[in-house]
Motif scaffolding. Structure first.
Motif, PDB file in Angstrom:
ATOM      1  N   GLU A 168      34.977  38.335  51.245  1.00 47.12           N
ATOM      2  CA  GLU A 168      34.965  40.095  50.754  1.00 47.12           C
ATOM      3  C   GLU A 168      35.662  40.008  49.657  1.00 47.12           C
ATOM      4  O   GLU A 168      35.505  41.084  49.658  1.00 47.12           O
ATOM      5  N   MET A 169      36.379  39.429  48.853  1.00 47.96           N
ATOM      6  CA  MET A 169      37.067  40.683  47.850  1.00 47.96           C
ATOM      7  C   MET A 169      36.299  40.347  46.620  1.00 47.96           C
ATOM      8  O   MET A 169      35.442  39.379  46.302  1.00 47.96           O
ATOM      9  N   TYR A 170      36.410  41.638  46.330  1.00 42.80           N
ATOM     10  CA  TYR A 170      35.605  42.085  44.729  1.00 42.80           C
ATOM     11  C   TYR A 170      36.828  41.242  43.662  1.00 42.80           C
ATOM     12  O   TYR A 170      37.615  42.334  43.012  1.00 42.80           O
ATOM     13  N   SER A 171      36.132  39.987  43.247  1.00 40.94           N
ATOM     14  CA  SER A 171      36.876  40.043  41.937  1.00 40.94           C
ATOM     15  C   SER A 171      35.856  39.691  40.446  1.00 40.94           C
ATOM     16  O   SER A 171      34.853  39.366  40.672  1.00 40.94           O
ATOM     17  N   PHE A 172      36.631  39.439  39.713  1.00 43.26           N
ATOM     18  CA  PHE A 172      36.190  39.147  38.103  1.00 43.26           C
ATOM     19  C   PHE A 172      37.451  38.819  37.224  1.00 43.26           C
ATOM     20  O   PHE A 172      38.139  38.759  37.434  1.00 43.26           O
ATOM     21  N   GLU A 173      36.166  38.185  36.511  1.00 40.66           N
ATOM     22  CA  GLU A 173      37.146  38.208  34.943  1.00 40.66           C
ATOM     23  C   GLU A 173      37.057  39.901  34.028  1.00 40.66           C
ATOM     24  O   GLU A 173      36.969  40.135  33.903  1.00 40.66           O
ATOM     25  N   ASP A 174      38.572  39.673  33.424  1.00 43.97           N
ATOM     26  CA  ASP A 174      39.045  41.187  32.546  1.00 43.97           C
ATOM     27  C   ASP A 174      38.354  39.905  31.600  1.00 43.97           C
ATOM     28  O   ASP A 174      37.697  38.845  31.134  1.00 43.97           O
ATOM     29  N   ARG A 175      38.142  41.070  30.160  1.00 39.17           N
ATOM     30  CA  ARG A 175      38.610  40.336  28.796  1.00 39.17           C
ATOM     31  C   ARG A 175      39.439  39.009  28.753  1.00 39.17           C
ATOM     32  O   ARG A 175      38.680  38.660  27.462  1.00 39.17           O
ATOM     33  N   GLY A 176      40.349  39.305  29.109  1.00 42.03           N
ATOM     34  CA  GLY A 176      41.203  37.905  28.626  1.00 42.03           C
ATOM     35  C   GLY A 176      40.423  36.939  29.298  1.00 42.03           C
ATOM     36  O   GLY A 176      41.218  35.956  29.474  1.00 42.03           O
ATOM     37  N   GLY A 177      39.425  36.621  30.121  1.00 43.34           N
ATOM     38  CA  GLY A 177      39.907  35.115  31.055  1.00 43.34           C
ATOM     39  C   GLY A 177      40.039  35.436  32.111  1.00 43.34           C
ATOM     40  O   GLY A 177      40.341  34.278  33.270  1.00 43.34           O
ATOM     41  N   ARG A 178      42.106  36.594  32.637  1.00 38.69           N
ATOM     42  CA  ARG A 178      41.735  36.039  33.848  1.00 38.69           C
ATOM     43  C   ARG A 178      41.606  37.006  35.255  1.00 38.69           C
ATOM     44  O   ARG A 178      40.097  37.930  35.391  1.00 38.69           O
ATOM     45  N   SER A 179      41.455  35.922  35.660  1.00 42.21           N
ATOM     46  CA  SER A 179      40.760  36.304  37.679  1.00 42.21           C
ATOM     47  C   SER A 179      41.020  38.011  38.191  1.00 42.21           C
ATOM     48  O   SER A 179      42.932  37.589  38.293  1.00 42.21           O
ATOM     49  N   ILE A 180      40.566  38.628  37.851  1.00 39.53           N
ATOM     50  CA  ILE A 180      41.058  39.855  38.793  1.00 39.53           C
ATOM     51  C   ILE A 180      40.903  40.352  39.745  1.00 39.53           C
ATOM     52  O   ILE A 180      39.416  40.057  40.070  1.00 39.53           O
ATOM     53  N   THR A 181      41.304  40.676  41.255  1.00 39.08           N
ATOM     54  CA  THR A 181      40.202  41.609  42.098  1.00 39.08           C
ATOM     55  C   THR A 181      41.103  42.670  42.657  1.00 39.08           C
ATOM     56  O   THR A 181      42.581  43.254  42.524  1.00 39.08           O
ATOM     57  N   LEU A 182      40.103  43.313  43.183  1.00 39.83           N
ATOM     58  CA  LEU A 182      40.282  44.781  43.689  1.00 39.83           C
ATOM     59  C   LEU A 182      41.004  44.255  45.482  1.00 39.83           C
ATOM     60  O   LEU A 182      40.766  43.637  45.760  1.00 39.83           O
ATOM     61  N   PRO A 190      43.425  52.735  48.569  1.00 37.60           N
ATOM     62  CA  PRO A 190      42.212  52.366  48.863  1.00 37.60           C
ATOM     63  C   PRO A 190      41.955  51.486  49.138  1.00 37.60           C
ATOM     64  O   PRO A 190      43.017  50.961  47.795  1.00 37.60           O
ATOM     65  N   MET A 191      41.414  50.496  49.165  1.00 39.09           N
ATOM     66  CA  MET A 191      41.525  48.884  49.279  1.00 39.09           C
ATOM     67  C   MET A 191      39.108  48.654  49.439  1.00 39.09           C
ATOM     68  O   MET A 191      38.945  49.303  49.598  1.00 39.09           O
ATOM     69  N   PHE A 192      39.745  47.788  49.217  1.00 42.27           N
ATOM     70  CA  PHE A 192      38.268  47.466  49.248  1.00 42.27           C
ATOM     71  C   PHE A 192      37.221  45.522  49.658  1.00 42.27           C
ATOM     72  O   PHE A 192      38.026  44.806  49.681  1.00 42.27           O
ATOM     73  N   ARG A 193      36.516  45.911  50.318  1.00 40.64           N
ATOM     74  CA  ARG A 193      36.115  44.624  50.886  1.00 40.64           C
ATOM     75  C   ARG A 193      34.471  44.901  50.525  1.00 40.64           C
ATOM     76  O   ARG A 193      34.171  45.511  51.257  1.00 40.64           O
ATOM     77  N   TYR A 194      34.164  43.380  50.340  1.00 40.47           N
ATOM     78  CA  TYR A 194      32.515  44.050  50.643  1.00 40.47           C
ATOM     79  C   TYR A 194      32.256  42.725  51.903  1.00 40.47           C
ATOM     80  O   TYR A 194      32.295  41.658  52.487  1.00 40.47           O
ATOM     81  N   GLU A 195      31.711  43.851  52.993  1.00 39.14           N
ATOM     82  CA  GLU A 195      31.535  43.468  54.435  1.00 39.14           C
ATOM     83  C   GLU A 195      30.256  44.404  54.121  1.00 39.14           C
ATOM     84  O   GLU A 195      30.508  45.711  53.709  1.00 39.14           O
TER      85      GLU A 195
END
Length: 426
Positions: free
Chosen positions: A64-78, A110-115
């Protein structure tokens, strides 16, 4: 092609947003009574925080997590929930060093879940929660539950059920864990893939499974209450005694679990018993945890908290036909006729607002009749009417909309007149 709102999100429009504001203010009032202080944390964090703080065997982390890599290559999650961020801040800002303990915090955001979106559940949702960090006293468990109950009752909800359980200390949990493995292992192939992977990693989460909840082994699974040692039993007895002392009715449910390893002792949920609320009745969930602060890099610190969805709270209020105690109306509408009067109305409106009077005027060059209709739509208590002739005389006509009475008032006395009428002094 028109651009539409993303699936699982919502626009909260004027007329509805006032309900949200009312709930948020009530939550802040209750927290002030209980001496919980607001904390505001970022809406995104390093993904590692949630891997540690929520657990890599949970559906939140796995699906369910919204995760992505930022421009520095770090894994970030809402952020999918609020506890991990609050505890991270507690550790990073060394709040455990404050002389006044426990540290009592609340958050709204606000919180974020992919459901899968459904009634009362969104991919972006607003969560209110509290965390009390730094005390092993069972009375604070009862306090946290009482805070949640008080909030719901202050908002007019009556059809509530408090369900509570004990997960015991580490010794009790380890004994129960092994009993669950022994119970499910011979027939684990009859369960879903998630349950099969949980058997050795976290068998307690099998009891949380929605797919296999009707399997016969679920009903005969060993209860945690059978494995509580004396210390855990005494702790649980104190918590429920305090709830009884506070007049909070509760039910003990041995199947109520929290699947993360650092949850221990008290676990609870508050449910709606209203007809038509839906099949998912849980409004709020919480429990005591130990090890989370250490997992994030802090000293050994116990904690307890809960979280609730504002969306589900609104649904419960709707199911019980709870009305909101506020009116969408204004104090005064300024009707100006003629060019000079329209120009003067800008200053009149400003002076009224400076005095704390909710005021409005026409901005679309409407005729007199249309301006009075606008005043009616806005449910104005008074209208202030003047044209170029009245402007030259230095007077306005004030009409009380409820009675139709009109009175001539000088420009210099207008603000005082409306203020006194509003306060009932005239």
């Amino acid at each position: 092609m028109s651009i539409q709102i993303p699936r699982g999100t919502q626009d909260i429009l004027p007329g509805t947003v006032e309900k949200w504001q009312y709930i948020e203010e009530k939550a802040k009032e209750i927290c002030k009574l209980y001496n919980y202080k607001e904390i505001r944390t970022p809406m995104f964090e390093h993904t590692e925080l949630f891997l540690r703080g929520v657990g890599d065997t949970t559906d939140i982390v796995q699906k369910e997590m919204y995760s992505f890599e930022d421009r520095g290559g770090r894994s970030i999650t809402l952020r999918p929930e609020g506890t991990a961020s609050a505890v991270r801040s507690f550790v990073e800002n060394k709040l455990y060093g404050n002389p006044q303990q426990p540290t009592k915090l609340f958050y709204i955001g606000p919180m974020f879940r992919y459901e899968r979106p459904q009634a009362g559940r969104f991919r972006q949702f607003v969560q209110f929660g509290v965390e009390a960090l730094g005390s092993n006293d069972p009375s604070i468990d009862a306090e946290v539950i009482a805070l949640a109950v008080d909030l719901y009752k202050s908002l007019g909800l009556k059809n509530l059920k408090v369900v509570i359980n004990s997960l015991g200390d580490k010794e009790s949990r380890d004994a129960h864990r092994q009993a669950l493995v022994n119970h499910f292992k011979p027939r684990i192939t009859e369960f879903c893939g998630d349950c099969q992977s949980r058997l050795e990693k976290n068998p307690l989460r099998i009891l949380d499974c929605k797919k296999d909840r009707d399997h016969e082994l679920m009903g005969t699974a060993p209860s945690i209450l059978e494995y509580l040692n004396d210390e855990s039993k005494q702790y649980f007895d104190k918590v429920v005694k305090f709830l009884s002392d506070l007049g909070i009715q509760y039910e003990i449910d041995a199947n109520l679990v929290r699947g993360l390893d650092y949850y221990y002792h008290t676990a609870f949920e508050i449910m709606s018993t209203s007809e038509g609320f839906g099949s998912i009745t849980t409004l709020c969930g919480g429990g005591r945890y130990n090890g989370l602060v250490q997992e994030i890099g802090g000293p050994e610190t116990p904690g307890i908290g809960f979280a609730l969805s504002i969306e589900r709270l609104l649904s419960a209020m709707e199911a019980e036909n709870v009305s909101f105690p506020f009116e969408d109306k204004i104090d005064c509408y300024v009707v100006a006729l003629g060019e000079e009067a329209k120009e003067a109305s800008v200053k009149v409106l400003y002076d009224l607002r400076k005095a704390g009077i909710v005021a409005e005027k026409d901005y679309q060059d409407k005729k007199l009749k249309a301006q009075f209709k606008a005043a009616d739509r806005l449910q104005a208590s008074y209208t202030v009417v003047f044209g170029d002739d009245e402007l030259n005389k230095g007077v306005v006509s004030v009409k009380t909309m409820e009675t139709g009475e009109q009175e001539e008032v000088s420009f210099s006395e207008l603000v005082t007149y409306i203020s006194e009428k509003k306060s009932g002094e005239r």
